[in-house]
Write an enzyme that holds these catalytic residues in place. Structure first.
Site, PDB file in Angstrom:
ATOM      1  N   LYS A   1     -27.339   4.563   2.162  1.00 19.06           N
ATOM      2  CA  LYS A   1     -27.652   3.980   0.837  1.00 19.06           C
ATOM      3  C   LYS A   1     -27.573   2.454   0.935  1.00 19.06           C
ATOM      4  O   LYS A   1     -27.929   1.890   1.973  1.00 19.06           O
ATOM      5  CB  LYS A   1     -26.717   4.559  -0.229  1.00 19.06           C
ATOM      6  CG  LYS A   1     -26.709   6.086  -0.203  1.00 19.06           C
ATOM      7  CD  LYS A   1     -26.067   6.713  -1.383  1.00 19.06           C
ATOM      8  CE  LYS A   1     -26.105   8.229  -1.212  1.00 19.06           C
ATOM      9  NZ  LYS A   1     -25.618   8.951  -2.376  1.00 19.06           N
TER      10      LYS A   1
ATOM     11  N   HIS B   1     -35.116  10.986  -3.120  1.00 17.81           N
ATOM     12  CA  HIS B   1     -33.672  11.122  -3.352  1.00 17.81           C
ATOM     13  C   HIS B   1     -33.408  11.068  -4.859  1.00 17.81           C
ATOM     14  O   HIS B   1     -34.089  10.351  -5.595  1.00 17.81           O
ATOM     15  CB  HIS B   1     -32.924   9.990  -2.629  1.00 17.81           C
ATOM     16  CG  HIS B   1     -31.450  10.200  -2.635  1.00 17.81           C
ATOM     17  ND1 HIS B   1     -30.677   9.856  -3.725  1.00 17.81           N
ATOM     18  CD2 HIS B   1     -30.615  10.748  -1.725  1.00 17.81           C
ATOM     19  CE1 HIS B   1     -29.412  10.192  -3.455  1.00 17.81           C
ATOM     20  NE2 HIS B   1     -29.351  10.734  -2.259  1.00 17.81           N
TER      21      HIS B   1
ATOM     22  N   GLU C   1     -31.323   9.553  -6.536  1.00 15.20           N
ATOM     23  CA  GLU C   1     -31.102   8.201  -7.069  1.00 15.20           C
ATOM     24  C   GLU C   1     -32.429   7.496  -7.309  1.00 15.20           C
ATOM     25  O   GLU C   1     -32.571   6.718  -8.264  1.00 15.20           O
ATOM     26  CB  GLU C   1     -30.190   7.404  -6.108  1.00 15.20           C
ATOM     27  CG  GLU C   1     -28.750   7.893  -6.209  1.00 15.20           C
ATOM     28  CD  GLU C   1     -27.940   7.808  -4.926  1.00 15.20           C
ATOM     29  OE1 GLU C   1     -28.317   7.056  -4.008  1.00 15.20           O
ATOM     30  OE2 GLU C   1     -26.912   8.517  -4.843  1.00 15.20           O
TER      31      GLU C   1
ATOM     32  N   GLY D   1     -21.976  12.273  -4.301  1.00 15.99           N
ATOM     33  CA  GLY D   1     -21.017  11.187  -4.484  1.00 15.99           C
ATOM     34  C   GLY D   1     -19.891  11.522  -5.453  1.00 15.99           C
ATOM     35  O   GLY D   1     -19.151  10.640  -5.876  1.00 15.99           O
TER      36      GLY D   1
ATOM     37  N   SER E   1     -21.707  15.517  -1.237  1.00 15.52           N
ATOM     38  CA  SER E   1     -20.287  15.544  -0.867  1.00 15.52           C
ATOM     39  C   SER E   1     -20.003  16.440   0.334  1.00 15.52           C
ATOM     40  O   SER E   1     -18.958  17.085   0.399  1.00 15.52           O
ATOM     41  CB  SER E   1     -19.418  15.932  -2.073  1.00 15.52           C
ATOM     42  OG  SER E   1     -19.578  14.984  -3.123  1.00 15.52           O
TER      43      SER E   1
HETATM   44  P1  PGA Z   1     -22.785  12.071  -0.711  1.00 18.92           P
HETATM   45  O1  PGA Z   1     -24.333  11.638  -0.792  1.00 18.92           O
HETATM   46  O2  PGA Z   1     -22.590  12.732   0.620  1.00 18.92           O
HETATM   47  O3  PGA Z   1     -22.025  10.792  -0.834  1.00 18.92           O
HETATM   48  O4  PGA Z   1     -22.543  13.007  -1.843  1.00 18.92           O
HETATM   49  C1  PGA Z   1     -25.340  12.471  -0.309  1.00 18.92           C
HETATM   50  C2  PGA Z   1     -26.683  11.870  -0.608  1.00 18.92           C
HETATM   51  O5  PGA Z   1     -26.843  11.266  -1.677  1.00 18.92           O
HETATM   52  O6  PGA Z   1     -27.629  11.962   0.195  1.00 18.92           O
END
Ligand code: PGA
Length: 248
Positions: free
Chosen positions: A11, A94, A96, A172, A211
């Site tokens: 990220k 993604h 996001e 996350g 996660s």
């Molecule tokens: P995370 O993110 O492992 O921190 O949950 C995964 C991702 O967004 O690809």
């Protein structure tokens, strides 16, 4: 037999020093890793990572690309540009990007097509929000996200891509989907593809993200339809990331 993929999604976390240390740490612990390992770096660090991993079996990925091939699109980065830096994989859609930057299913489909056309392996992300899961819409949402891409590129083109199932509520947050929850959506995705192209469906790598950690990776990756992970937070620590790479 599908090979396990572990992709680190850094990220917007990096600096030159941080990247040197992280990649060094990963490289020094790679013996015994049989998974395909991809590092998805922010654009400005692609060149640095390309140099650091040169001659090793680590692979380079990007986190986004433009749907357009070239031209007057200020601030955008094309498929050919990232390829120029040795990128072979690119994360597309993604959550996001979808939620914070308004990428619709159609935009995600166009970006996936741009990646495929350039010979890049798209890591196509799909997944439901907590609200959608609680309303029992997980499969409908994931189907809609996938069908937008299938209708633009055709199911046959999924031969050259990886799918990442990432429940938005698990990203996350420290809340991981249970192996049963994740396996059920992964199987759904494979079946959906099998309806159009069974050969591609059996071959495609479907990885889990949200996660994933050194503690839970082995249980998730041992599920029959979970072929690896897309790792955010835990990809920023060499030891944690390596443990996940070894869980495959
Ligand atoms: P995370 O993110 O492992 O921190 O949950 C995964 C991702 O967004 O690809």
């Amino acid at each position: 037999m599908r090979k396990t993929i572990v992709a680190g999604n850094w990220k917007m976390n990096a600096s030159k020093d941080f990247v040197d240390t992280l990649v060094d740490g990963i490289l020094s612990g790679m013996s015994g890793v049989s998974s395909e390992v991809i590092l998805c770096a922010p654009f400005p660090y692609l060149s640095q990572v390309e140099t650091l991993i040169g001659g090793t079996n680590l692979m380079l990925g990007a986190q986004n690309l433009s749907a357009k091939p070239k031209g007057a699109f200020t601030g955008e980065v094309s498929a050919d540009m990232i390829k120029d830096f040795g990128v072979g994989h690119v994360i597309v859609g993604h959550s996001e990007r979808r939620s914070l930057y308004g990428e619709s299913n159609d935009v995600v489909a166009e970006k996936t097509k741009a990646a495929i056309d350039a010979g890049l392996t798209a890591i196509l992300c799909v997944g439901e929000s907590l609200e959608e899961r609680e309303a029992d819409k997980t499969e409908a949402v994931v189907a809609e996200q996938l069908n937008a891409v299938i209708s633009l590129v055709g199911a046959g083109a999924f031969d050259g891509i990886v799918i990442a199932y990432e429940p938005v509520w698990a990203i996350g947050t420290g809340l991981t989907a249970s192996p049963e929850q994740a396996q059920s959506v992964h199987a759904f995705i494979r079946n959906l593809l099998a309806n159009s192209n069974d050969k591609v469906a059996q071959k495609i790598q479907i990885i889990y993200g949200g996660s994933m950690s050194a503690e839970n990776a082995a249980d998730l990756i041992s599920c029959p339809d979970i072929d690896g992970g897309l790792i955010g937070g835990a990809a920023l620590k060499a030891d944690d990331f390596l443990q996940i790479c070894k869980a495959g």
